[in-house]
Design a protein around this motif. Structure first.
Motif, PDB file in Angstrom:
ATOM      1  N   SER A  78       0.831  -1.208   0.000  1.00 20.58           N
ATOM      2  CA  SER A  78       0.000   0.000   0.000  1.00 20.58           C
ATOM      3  C   SER A  78       0.863   1.255   0.000  1.00 20.58           C
ATOM      4  O   SER A  78       0.588   2.221  -0.714  1.00 20.58           O
ATOM      5  N   ILE A  79       1.928   1.227   0.812  1.00 23.53           N
ATOM      6  CA  ILE A  79       2.821   2.380   0.898  1.00 23.53           C
ATOM      7  C   ILE A  79       3.523   2.613  -0.427  1.00 23.53           C
ATOM      8  O   ILE A  79       3.580   3.737  -0.932  1.00 23.53           O
ATOM      9  N   ARG A  96       2.648   1.652  -3.441  1.00 23.63           N
ATOM     10  CA  ARG A  96       1.715   2.097  -4.479  1.00 23.63           C
ATOM     11  C   ARG A  96       1.367   3.583  -4.305  1.00 23.63           C
ATOM     12  O   ARG A  96       1.261   4.323  -5.286  1.00 23.63           O
ATOM     13  N   ALA A  97       1.196   4.011  -3.054  1.00 25.03           N
ATOM     14  CA  ALA A  97       0.887   5.420  -2.798  1.00 25.03           C
ATOM     15  C   ALA A  97       2.055   6.316  -3.207  1.00 25.03           C
ATOM     16  O   ALA A  97       1.861   7.381  -3.806  1.00 25.03           O
ATOM     17  N   SER A 148       2.282   6.524  -6.944  1.00 26.98           N
ATOM     18  CA  SER A 148       1.238   7.418  -7.458  1.00 26.98           C
ATOM     19  C   SER A 148       1.675   8.878  -7.355  1.00 26.98           C
ATOM     20  O   SER A 148       1.416   9.676  -8.268  1.00 26.98           O
ATOM     21  N   LYS A 149       2.368   9.231  -6.253  1.00 30.50           N
ATOM     22  CA  LYS A 149       2.879  10.594  -6.099  1.00 30.50           C
ATOM     23  C   LYS A 149       3.857  10.930  -7.219  1.00 30.50           C
ATOM     24  O   LYS A 149       3.829  12.011  -7.806  1.00 30.50           O
ATOM     25  N   ASN A 183       8.011  11.274   3.386  1.00 28.65           N
ATOM     26  CA  ASN A 183       6.833  10.785   2.666  1.00 28.65           C
ATOM     27  C   ASN A 183       6.427   9.399   3.156  1.00 28.65           C
ATOM     28  O   ASN A 183       5.238   9.099   3.295  1.00 28.65           O
ATOM     29  N   GLU A 226       2.852   8.195   5.042  1.00 27.20           N
ATOM     30  CA  GLU A 226       2.004   7.054   4.661  1.00 27.20           C
ATOM     31  C   GLU A 226       1.784   6.119   5.842  1.00 27.20           C
ATOM     32  O   GLU A 226       0.680   5.600   6.047  1.00 27.20           O
ATOM     33  N   ARG A 266      -5.913  12.897   2.057  1.00 22.03           N
ATOM     34  CA  ARG A 266      -4.885  13.635   1.333  1.00 22.03           C
ATOM     35  C   ARG A 266      -5.300  15.083   1.124  1.00 22.03           C
ATOM     36  O   ARG A 266      -5.174  15.646   0.049  1.00 22.03           O
TER      37      ARG A 266
END
Length: 303
Positions: free
Chosen positions: A41-42, A44-45, A48-49, A61, A65, A83
């Motif tokens: 999850s981290i 992928r987040a 995405s950034k 960052n 997360e 967010r």
């Protein structure tokens, strides 16, 4: 490289924080361990950034997360937009903890907002960002920043220069944030035109502050009378933001903090918002949170 970090520094940090091992071959990552879904999850987040063009990935960052995931696991602040961000012309300031997201949400919705808690949680920085955003959107005509000048009759008097020169050193966090959002040249221009005003709290007496975003910083050092005076300056189309740490007052022993009293008196008013930060929300260097915890532990033992 951008995601993994130099010498896989980001991946190594995630491994250190979670019960997971990460191996990479080219652009393929393999995750193993109980926390593999969390690590995924981290990552992928963070990816995405990068794809959205939101700068480079740092340890800060990753910590952000982790904070959001921990809050979600604890089922706290479910309705908080994870967010939330404040957008000024030069940049977008994104929430780095769930309570920062709640604070930004309150800044959007309420005309009087209190942000209280330890140093390093972003209270003042986000408040200044909101003031700049409102000014740039022409929702306010000016920005007013003030703070109580503790022991003004003694220590400030020995500093060189006029009153502005004397108070400026105490307001350096405000200047730093303004320079970050507006640039030094634009900040100086707005100061000269009066669209930015920076002054001691005592200068607010007798005024009505309308069409302005007004920030009171270091509010824990206000007396009861000063806080009441400040809150009653609020005029039409104004937003007031009060920041401070009730545990770090510099008032004489026995003197009631205006911030603590205001929290007690106003806490049940629907039109006033309170965001209470904790050590877990510290977004400065990771060592800051450890230092604050050590001091808290020492304080409890001393008692």
């Amino acid at each position: 490289m951008a995601l993994f970090g130099e010498y896989n520094a980001n991946l190594n940090y995630i491994e250190k924080q979670l019960n997971v091992s990460i191996s990479d071959r080219g652009n393929v990552i393999t995750l193993n361990g109980n926390d593999a879904p969390v690590a995924e999850s981290i990552l992928r987040a963070l990816l995405s950034k990068l794809e959205d063009g939101k700068g480079h990935i740092s340890i800060a960052n990753i910590d952000a997360e982790l904070r959001f995931l921990n809050e979600k696991d604890n089922k706290m602040d479910k309705d908080t937009t994870p967010r939330k961000a404040i957008k000024v012309k030069k940049k977008s300031i994104e929430a780095r903890s769930p309570r920062q997201a709640a604070y930004i949400d309150a800044l959007d919705k309420k005309d009087m907002v209190f942000g209280v808690g330890p140093a390093g949680t972003g209270k003042t920085y986000l408040a200044v960002a909101k003031a700049v955003a409102l000014y740039e959107a022409k929702m306010v005509e000016r920005m007013v920043f003030c703070r109580p000048a503790v022991e003004a009759g003694e220590k400030l008097g020995f500093l060189p220069g006029d009153m502005q020169d004397k108070i400026d050193p105490y307001l350096s966090p405000i200047y730093d944030a303004l320079y970050d959002f507006l640039g030094k040249e634009e900040t100086e221009k707005l100061l000269e035109s009066g669209q930015i005003e920076i002054a001691p709290l005592a200068f607010m007496r007798g005024r009505t502050l309308s069409d302005a975003c007004v920030i009171l910083d270091e509010a824990q050092n206000t007396t009861s009378a000063q806080m009441k005076m400040f809150l009653s300056r609020m005029g039409d189309r104004a937003k007031m933001i009060i920041t401070g740490d009730p545990d770090q007052t510099d008032l004489p022993i026995g003197q009631v903090s205006g911030l603590s009293e205001a929290i007690s008196i106003l806490k049940n008013m629907d039109d006033v918002s309170f965001t209470e930060f904790t050590i877990d929300d510290v977004v400065r260097h990771r060592l800051v949170a450890k230092i604050l915890r050590a001091y808290d532990k020492h304080k409890k033992i001393s008692r």
